[in-house]
Design a protein around this motif. Structure first.
Motif, PDB file in Angstrom:
ATOM      1  N   ARG A   1      -1.335 113.002  95.874  1.00 28.19           N
ATOM      2  CA  ARG A   1      -2.261 113.917  96.579  1.00 28.19           C
ATOM      3  C   ARG A   1      -2.267 115.280  95.880  1.00 28.19           C
ATOM      4  O   ARG A   1      -1.249 115.702  95.334  1.00 28.19           O
TER       5      ARG A   1
ATOM      6  N   TYR B   1       6.480 118.733  97.426  1.00 23.83           N
ATOM      7  CA  TYR B   1       6.351 117.407  96.818  1.00 23.83           C
ATOM      8  C   TYR B   1       6.546 117.557  95.320  1.00 23.83           C
ATOM      9  O   TYR B   1       6.399 118.661  94.784  1.00 23.83           O
TER      10      TYR B   1
ATOM     11  N   GLU C   1      11.273 103.544  98.386  1.00 27.66           N
ATOM     12  CA  GLU C   1      10.095 102.980  99.070  1.00 27.66           C
ATOM     13  C   GLU C   1       8.888 103.759  98.598  1.00 27.66           C
ATOM     14  O   GLU C   1       9.018 104.897  98.158  1.00 27.66           O
TER      15      GLU C   1
ATOM     16  N   TYR D   1       2.483 107.801  97.948  1.00 25.74           N
ATOM     17  CA  TYR D   1       3.661 108.605  98.254  1.00 25.74           C
ATOM     18  C   TYR D   1       4.888 107.750  97.989  1.00 25.74           C
ATOM     19  O   TYR D   1       4.867 106.544  98.247  1.00 25.74           O
TER      20      TYR D   1
ATOM     21  N   ASP E   1      10.833 112.533 105.123  1.00 24.39           N
ATOM     22  CA  ASP E   1       9.633 112.614 105.951  1.00 24.39           C
ATOM     23  C   ASP E   1       8.667 111.580 105.391  1.00 24.39           C
ATOM     24  O   ASP E   1       8.072 111.798 104.341  1.00 24.39           O
TER      25      ASP E   1
HETATM   26  P1  5GP Z   1       0.706 114.819 103.916  1.00 20.81           P
HETATM   27  O1  5GP Z   1      -0.344 114.437 102.912  1.00 20.81           O
HETATM   28  O2  5GP Z   1       0.107 115.323 105.198  1.00 20.81           O
HETATM   29  O3  5GP Z   1       1.766 115.725 103.334  1.00 20.81           O
HETATM   30  O4  5GP Z   1       1.492 113.471 104.297  1.00 20.81           O
HETATM   31  C1  5GP Z   1       0.774 112.368 104.722  1.00 20.81           C
HETATM   32  C2  5GP Z   1       1.717 111.281 105.180  1.00 20.81           C
HETATM   33  O5  5GP Z   1       2.509 110.799 104.100  1.00 20.81           O
HETATM   34  C3  5GP Z   1       2.716 111.734 106.249  1.00 20.81           C
HETATM   35  O6  5GP Z   1       2.731 110.748 107.254  1.00 20.81           O
HETATM   36  C4  5GP Z   1       4.033 111.754 105.516  1.00 20.81           C
HETATM   37  O7  5GP Z   1       5.109 111.456 106.375  1.00 20.81           O
HETATM   38  C5  5GP Z   1       3.827 110.632 104.530  1.00 20.81           C
HETATM   39  N1  5GP Z   1       4.744 110.736 103.408  1.00 20.81           N
HETATM   40  C6  5GP Z   1       5.189 111.830 102.756  1.00 20.81           C
HETATM   41  N2  5GP Z   1       6.053 111.495 101.788  1.00 20.81           N
HETATM   42  C7  5GP Z   1       6.188 110.152 101.843  1.00 20.81           C
HETATM   43  C8  5GP Z   1       6.966 109.196 101.104  1.00 20.81           C
HETATM   44  O8  5GP Z   1       7.729 109.511 100.195  1.00 20.81           O
HETATM   45  N3  5GP Z   1       6.818 107.896 101.458  1.00 20.81           N
HETATM   46  C9  5GP Z   1       5.992 107.472 102.455  1.00 20.81           C
HETATM   47  N4  5GP Z   1       5.944 106.177 102.727  1.00 20.81           N
HETATM   48  N5  5GP Z   1       5.254 108.342 103.170  1.00 20.81           N
HETATM   49  C10 5GP Z   1       5.349 109.660 102.864  1.00 20.81           C
END
Ligand code: 5GP
Length: 203
Positions: A44, A56, A75, A84, A104
């Motif tokens: 992203r 990130y 994972e 992610y 998270d």
């Molecule tokens: P955002 O784009 O809003 O930062 O995150 C979107 C979603 O991606 C959130 O539900 C967050 O918890 C999830 N997310 C962030 N990092 C990771 C990751 O390393 N692995 C997974 N599976 N989900 C993640």
């Protein structure tokens, strides 16, 4: 002789629909934290104010795929159209050293980690789901944040309804209220987990 306990680190797995108040809570927990926050990789684009390596590791799709192929991720998942992944290196060694780690991740990632082949990792998990008070409130928070387009907000709201069905898979669930309330509840969970008998080794 003075009794003393040792333990492996706890892997705090936190999931919440986008906009449920999780980032605000985690940012409030981070100063002076007695745990390590695992910085995920993502394809992203950074939001305004987000710092590479802190919020990130922002990767190109090519770099992400290369790290995936190299087996670097504990994972990984596609969430809201982006990739992610949690780096193995930011979790395993800390747990072995008795340091708690907070990740998270979304509900798919949490499900993968629960099925992780390493028993050391599986038994270290304490998973926590944060529910928004309502879908209306979630929409309100996402609009207020103003970092997504209307289409992205609609996708996140649709995904939120599905994600919320997974709350029973988590050991703890809290409904997000004020930041102070969330912080207190979250700290109570962390504190109790650190005294679980099964985590302790008498030395
Ligand atoms: P955002 O784009 O809003 O930062 O995150 C979107 C979603 O991606 C959130 O539900 C967050 O918890 C999830 N997310 C962030 N990092 C990771 C990751 O390393 N692995 C997974 N599976 N989900 C993640």
């Amino acid at each position: 002789m003075k009794l003393e306990f040792r333990r492996r680190g706890i892997l705090f797995v936190v999931s919440a629909p986008s906009g449920a108040g999780k980032s605000t809570l985690l940012n409030a927990l981070r100063p002076g934290a007695d745990f390590v926050y695992s910085v995920s990789c993502t394809t992203r684009a950074p939001r305004p104010g987000e710092i590479d390596g802190e919020d990130y590791h922002f990767l190109s799709a090519e770099d992400f795929v290369a790290r995936l192929a190299a087996g670097d991720f504990l994972e990984s998942a596609e969430v809201h159209g982006n990739f992610y992944g949690t780096l193995r290196s930011s979790v395993s060694e800390h747990l072995a050293d008795g340091v708690d780690v907070l990740i998270d991740i979304d509900v798919q990632g949490a499900s993968t980690i629960r099925r992780e082949p390493s028993a050391d990792i599986r038994t270290s998990i304490a998973d926590i789901f944060i529910m928004p008070p309502s879908l209306d409130e979630l929409r309100h928070r996402l609009l207020k944040r103003g970092t997504e387009t209307p289409e992205q907000i609609e996708m996140r709201l649709k995904n939120a309804a599905t994600e919320m069905e997974a709350w029973r898979d988590y050991r703890y669930t809290l409904i997000s209220g004020s930041m102070e309330e969330d912080l207190q509840k979250f700290r109570a969970i962390m504190r109790a987990e650190r005294y679980l008998s099964r985590r302790l080794i008498l030395v």
